[in-house]
Design a protein around this motif. Structure first.
Motif, mmCIF file in Angstrom:
data_model
loop_
_atom_site.group_PDB
_atom_site.id
_atom_site.type_symbol
_atom_site.label_atom_id
_atom_site.label_comp_id
_atom_site.label_asym_id
_atom_site.label_seq_id
_atom_site.Cartn_x
_atom_site.Cartn_y
_atom_site.Cartn_z
ATOM 1 N N TRP A 1 -17.019 52.537 4.735
ATOM 2 C CA TRP A 1 -18.134 51.613 4.510
ATOM 3 C C TRP A 1 -18.321 50.685 5.715
ATOM 4 O O TRP A 1 -19.457 50.310 6.046
ATOM 5 C CB TRP A 1 -17.892 50.813 3.239
ATOM 6 C CG TRP A 1 -19.084 50.055 2.741
ATOM 7 C CD1 TRP A 1 -19.293 48.712 2.813
ATOM 8 C CD2 TRP A 1 -20.221 50.610 2.086
ATOM 9 N NE1 TRP A 1 -20.485 48.390 2.241
ATOM 10 C CE2 TRP A 1 -21.078 49.544 1.786
ATOM 11 C CE3 TRP A 1 -20.597 51.906 1.720
ATOM 12 C CZ2 TRP A 1 -22.307 49.725 1.131
ATOM 13 C CZ3 TRP A 1 -21.810 52.086 1.080
ATOM 14 C CH2 TRP A 1 -22.646 51.005 0.798
ATOM 15 N N ASP B 1 -20.159 52.843 8.323
ATOM 16 C CA ASP B 1 -21.501 53.254 7.888
ATOM 17 C C ASP B 1 -22.388 52.017 7.784
ATOM 18 O O ASP B 1 -22.624 51.482 6.701
ATOM 19 C CB ASP B 1 -21.399 53.987 6.548
ATOM 20 C CG ASP B 1 -22.744 54.491 6.053
ATOM 21 O OD1 ASP B 1 -23.668 54.639 6.882
ATOM 22 O OD2 ASP B 1 -22.875 54.730 4.841
ATOM 23 N N ASP C 1 -25.646 51.488 8.168
ATOM 24 C CA ASP C 1 -26.905 51.584 7.417
ATOM 25 C C ASP C 1 -26.691 52.048 5.982
ATOM 26 O O ASP C 1 -27.650 52.172 5.219
ATOM 27 C CB ASP C 1 -27.881 52.515 8.131
ATOM 28 C CG ASP C 1 -27.294 53.904 8.355
ATOM 29 O OD1 ASP C 1 -26.126 54.132 7.954
ATOM 30 O OD2 ASP C 1 -27.987 54.749 8.929
ATOM 31 N N HIS C 2 -25.441 52.323 5.617
ATOM 32 C CA HIS C 2 -25.052 52.677 4.241
ATOM 33 C C HIS C 2 -25.853 53.856 3.681
ATOM 34 O O HIS C 2 -26.257 53.858 2.511
ATOM 35 C CB HIS C 2 -25.188 51.461 3.328
ATOM 36 C CG HIS C 2 -24.369 50.292 3.782
ATOM 37 N ND1 HIS C 2 -23.060 50.397 4.165
ATOM 38 C CD2 HIS C 2 -24.710 48.965 3.924
ATOM 39 C CE1 HIS C 2 -22.600 49.198 4.525
ATOM 40 N NE2 HIS C 2 -23.582 48.320 4.400
ATOM 41 N N ASP C 3 -26.068 54.849 4.526
ATOM 42 C CA ASP C 3 -26.685 56.093 4.054
ATOM 43 C C ASP C 3 -25.632 57.137 3.731
ATOM 44 O O ASP C 3 -25.943 58.299 3.485
ATOM 45 C CB ASP C 3 -27.660 56.628 5.096
ATOM 46 C CG ASP C 3 -26.966 56.970 6.414
ATOM 47 O OD1 ASP C 3 -25.782 56.569 6.588
ATOM 48 O OD2 ASP C 3 -27.595 57.616 7.266
ATOM 49 N N PHE C 4 -24.390 56.708 3.739
ATOM 50 C CA PHE C 4 -23.226 57.554 3.447
ATOM 51 C C PHE C 4 -23.057 58.651 4.492
ATOM 52 O O PHE C 4 -22.518 59.717 4.216
ATOM 53 C CB PHE C 4 -23.311 58.146 2.039
ATOM 54 C CG PHE C 4 -22.068 57.885 1.229
ATOM 55 C CD1 PHE C 4 -21.240 58.931 0.830
ATOM 56 C CD2 PHE C 4 -21.703 56.590 0.881
ATOM 57 C CE1 PHE C 4 -20.101 58.699 0.105
ATOM 58 C CE2 PHE C 4 -20.568 56.358 0.156
ATOM 59 C CZ PHE C 4 -19.747 57.409 -0.239
ATOM 60 N N LEU C 5 -23.490 58.366 5.722
ATOM 61 C CA LEU C 5 -23.305 59.252 6.856
ATOM 62 C C LEU C 5 -22.959 58.405 8.071
ATOM 63 O O LEU C 5 -23.456 57.280 8.205
ATOM 64 C CB LEU C 5 -24.569 60.062 7.145
ATOM 65 C CG LEU C 5 -25.018 61.058 6.077
ATOM 66 C CD1 LEU C 5 -26.414 61.579 6.402
ATOM 67 C CD2 LEU C 5 -24.038 62.216 5.938
ATOM 68 N N SER D 1 -21.440 67.777 5.465
ATOM 69 C CA SER D 1 -22.707 67.061 5.337
ATOM 70 C C SER D 1 -23.858 67.950 5.770
ATOM 71 O O SER D 1 -23.717 68.809 6.643
ATOM 72 C CB SER D 1 -22.687 65.792 6.187
ATOM 73 O OG SER D 1 -22.625 66.115 7.563
ATOM 74 N N ALA E 1 -26.645 66.760 7.097
ATOM 75 C CA ALA E 1 -27.331 66.168 8.243
ATOM 76 C C ALA E 1 -26.669 66.624 9.541
ATOM 77 O O ALA E 1 -25.446 66.526 9.697
ATOM 78 C CB ALA E 1 -27.315 64.643 8.143
ATOM 79 N N LYS F 1 -23.943 64.456 11.985
ATOM 80 C CA LYS F 1 -23.423 63.317 11.232
ATOM 81 C C LYS F 1 -22.310 63.769 10.312
ATOM 82 O O LYS F 1 -22.294 64.899 9.814
ATOM 83 C CB LYS F 1 -24.541 62.640 10.434
ATOM 84 C CG LYS F 1 -25.554 61.921 11.317
ATOM 85 C CD LYS F 1 -26.479 61.041 10.509
ATOM 86 C CE LYS F 1 -27.409 60.249 11.416
ATOM 87 N NZ LYS F 1 -28.285 59.347 10.657
#
Length: 537
Positions: free
Chosen positions: A326, A329, A331-335, A367, A369, A372
Motif C-alpha cells: 500500500w 501503490d 494511486d491505490h489502483d492495486f498495481l 496482473s 496490466a 505493472k
C-alpha cells in the motif's frame, strides 16, 4: 538271470571297448554282441561278479565294479575293462522323455533301491498384494475403533448431522483440522441436503478407504476437484473462509470483509510460493507431502494466537506485506510500476535489478496490466527480497542475475550488477570496494566447484548465499553485512529457528503499529496519544 543278460546285451558296441573288433562289425551283425555276452557271462568269475553287483544294487550298498565284492575273489581278468573309473560311483541320470533334467518328474524311488534323493518340484511362493487401486483396505481393528467414535457422534441423529454438529466429527473422528469441516461436509453431502447421515459418512470415510490414507493425502483428496490431479488456489478458499469465521485469533476481522479477503489471498500466495516449487500454479500431492503446510494447519487449529503460527497464517505477516504494498501503490489502483518499486526499502535496490524483476524472467506477472506488478506478484517479490536464505528466493534472484539464462553466473554478469552498487557508494562518499575484491570475497563465501562461475547448486549449499545477492544489488543490506551488527548477530543466535523473513516481519510490524499510533494521536485522540507514549517505556 535271463532278464539281466538281455539288459546288459543292449550295451552299445563302443562301451565293450574291444580293440580287436571294430564298431562297424557290431552294427553289421546285431546278434553277435548277444552271443559274445552270453559266452562271457557263462564263465565262472564274470557270473559271480555280475551276481554280486546286482545284490549290492538291491541292498543299496555302494557298487564296486573293480571286483572287490564280498561274495568271491576279485575278478582280475582282462576280458572286459571296467566301464567306470576304479573306486568311484557315478550318479544315476534321471530318465526323461524330453531329455532335459529341468523338467524331470520322479514318482518314487528307483527300482534298484538307489539312495539318491527324490527330485521334488519347488513350491511356488505367494507374493501378497501390495497395490490397491482404491486404497489399502481398512484393517478390522482400526475400522472398529473408528466405528465406535462415529457412532458416538451420530447417536440420536437419525436424519444426520448439520455443519455445526459435524465439526466434532472432523476433529475427533477424522483427525483433521476443524476448519476443514465445511470442505469435508460438502464433499460427502453431494446432493446439498445440508445433512450428513451416518451411512453417508461411513460410505465415504471407511468404505472409501479414506481412513487408511495419510493426512496429506486425505486433505489433498478433500480439497481437489474430482477431475483434476492437483490443487489450485481456488481449492484453498473454502478452508480459509472457515478459518476466518471460526478462529478466535481472527475474530476481529469479521467487521471488515475486505481485509478478510486480502488475508485469505495472502495466505494462499505464501502457500504456493513455498510449496508449489514448479511454479505452475498446480500444487501436486508430492509437493504437498514435501512441504510443511500440514503441520502449519494443525498448529493453526490448536493455537488461539494466530500470530504465533509463523508459517503462512500469521496475521502480523499479512499486515506487513499489505502495508508495504500500500505504501508503494501511491494511486491505490492495486498495481505498482518500476518507479514505485524502486522506492522499496528506502531506495535500497538498484535500477538494473528492478528492470530484471519487471522483465519477468524470474516469474511471470499475474496482473493483466502491461509493465505493472499486481499484489500476488508483490508477495512473491517481498518474500524473495526479505529472506534470501530460502530456496524459492535463491531461484528467484538467480534467474534475475543470469542474464543469458545458461544456468551459471559468470564474472561479467555479477560485475554488470555490481557496477551500479559501486557508483552509488561513490555518490554517497563511501569508500568504494573494487569488484576484484568483491569477487574474491564471493568465491570464498560460496566455495563453488568451479571458481570460474557459480551455479544454483553452489548457492543452495551455502548459508551465506543471500549475502551474495545483497552485495550485487541491495546497498543497504550490503552495508549492514559489512558492519556486522553485533545486536543482530546475537538475535540470530538466540532464535535460530526464526527465518530472515520472520525477523523482518516482526521489526516492520512494530514500526508500522507505532506509526499508526502516532497517526491516531495526531488526529486528536488524547487517549491513544497517552498509550503511545507509555508503550515504549
Amino acid at each position: 538271470m535271463e532278464t539281466t543278460t538281455s539288459d546288459v546285451a543292449m550295451l552299445d558296441a563302443e562301451l565293450l571297448q574291444l580293440p580287436e573288433i571294430s564298431p562297424l562289425a557290431f552294427k553289421s551283425y546285431p546278434h553277435f554282441p548277444q552271443t559274445l555276452f552270453d559266452q562271457w557271462l557263462s564263465l565262472p568269475d564274470p557270473n559271480k561278479l555280475v551276481t554280486s553287483l546286482l545284490n549290492d544294487a538291491k541292498t543299496g550298498a555302494p557298487l564296486n565294479v573293480s571286483g572287490n565284492s564280498s561274495s568271491a575273489n576279485a575278478f582280475t581278468g582282462n576280458s572286459l575293462p571296467s566301464m567306470f573309473p576304479a573306486g568311484s560311483t557315478p550318479p544315476l541320470s534321471p530318465r526323461s522323455s524330453t531329455g532335459s533334467p529341468r523338467v524331470t518328474k520322479r514318482a518314487g524311488p528307483s527300482n534298484l533301491g538307489s539312495p539318491l534323493k527324490v527330485v521334488i518340484e519347488p513350491v511356488k511362493e505367494l507374493i501378497p498384494q501390495f497395490y490397491f487401486q482404491n486404497g489399502r483396505p481398512t484393517p478390522n481393528e482400526l475400522k472398529e475403533q473408528c466405528l465406535i467414535r462415529m457412532n458416538h457422534f451420530f447417536y440420536g441423529h437419525s436424519d444426520g448431522l448439520q455443519i455445526q454438529e459435524f465439526k466434532s466429527v472432523t476433529k475427533e473422528v477424522c483427525k483433521l483440522p476443524s476448519f476443514f469441516s465445511m470442505a469435508l461436509f460438502r464433499r460427502i453431502d453431494v446432493n446439498s441436503t445440508n445433512f450428513v447421515t451416518r451411512d453417508a459418512f461411513l460410505d465415504y470415510w471407511i468404505n472409501g478407504n479414506m481412513l487408511t490414507l495419510d493426512i496429506a493425502t486425505q486433505i489433498f483428496t478433500i480439497l481437489k476437484q474430482p477431475d483434476l490431479i492437483y490443487l489450485t488456489q481456488e481449492d484453498f478458499k473454502p478452508v480459509l473462509r472457515e478459518l476466518l469465521a471460526t478462529h478466535p485469533g481472527l475474530e476481529f476481522l469479521q467487521s471488515t470483509p475486505e481485509f478478510q479477503e486480502r488475508y485469505a489471498e495472502t495466505v494462499i500466495y505464501r502457500i504456493f510460493y513455498y510449496i508449489n516449487r514448479s511454479g505452475n500454479g498446480n500444487l501436486t500431492l508430492r509437493e504437498l507431502k514435501r512441504g510443511n503446510l500440514i503441520d502449519a494447519m494443525q498448529h493453526a487449529d490448536e493455537e488461539e494466537d494466530i500470530n504465533k503460527v509463523l508459517r503462512y497464517f500469521s496475521y502480523e505477516h499479512f499486515y506487513v506485506i499489505y502495508c508495504k504494498f500500500w505504501e508503494l501503490d501511491t494511486d491505490h489502483d492495486f498495481l505498482i510500476d518500476k518507479e514505485n518499486l524502486i522506492r522499496y526499502g528506502n531506495h535500497a535496490l538498484t535500477y538494473r535489478i528492478v528492470d530484471r524483476v519487471f522483465s519477468q524472467v524470474a516469474r511471470k506477472f499475474t496482473s493483466k496490466a502491461e509493465g505493472k506488478m499486481g499484489y500476488e506478484d508483490f508477495v512473491y517479490f517481498i518474500l524473495s527480497e526479505e529472506d534470501k536464505s530460502s530456496e524459492p528466493s535463491l531461484e528467484y534472484w538467480f534467474k534475475c542475475i543470469d542474464l543469458d539464462g545458461n544456468g551459471i553466473l559468470t564474472r561479467n554478469e555479477m560485475q554488470f550488477f555490481y557496477e551500479e552498487q559501486l557508483h552509488r557508494m561513490e555518490c554517497m562518499a563511501q569508500e568504494p570496494v573494487l569488484f576484484e575484491d568483491i569477487l574474491c570475497q564471493i568465491i570464498d563465501m560460496i566455495g563453488p566447484e568451479d571458481e570460474s562461475y557459480i551455479t544454483l547448486h553452489d548457492l543452495k549449499g551455502c548459508k551465506l548465499s543471500g549475502s551474495v545477492f545483497n552485495i550485487l544489488f541491495n546497498l543497504n543490506k550490503f552495508m549492514a553485512f559489512e558492519t556486522r551488527d553485533p545486536f543482530l548477530i546475537r538475535q540470530e543466535r538466540e532464535n535460530p529457528t526464526l527465518t530472515d523473513w520472520d525477523r523482518f516481519a516482526h521489526r516492520e510490524y512494530i514500526r508500522l503499529s507505532m506509526e499508526e499510533d502516532v497517526e491516531d494521536a495526531s488526529n486528536g485522540s488524547a487517549e491513544v496519544w497517552d498509550e503511545s507514549l507509555e508503550a515504549p517505556f
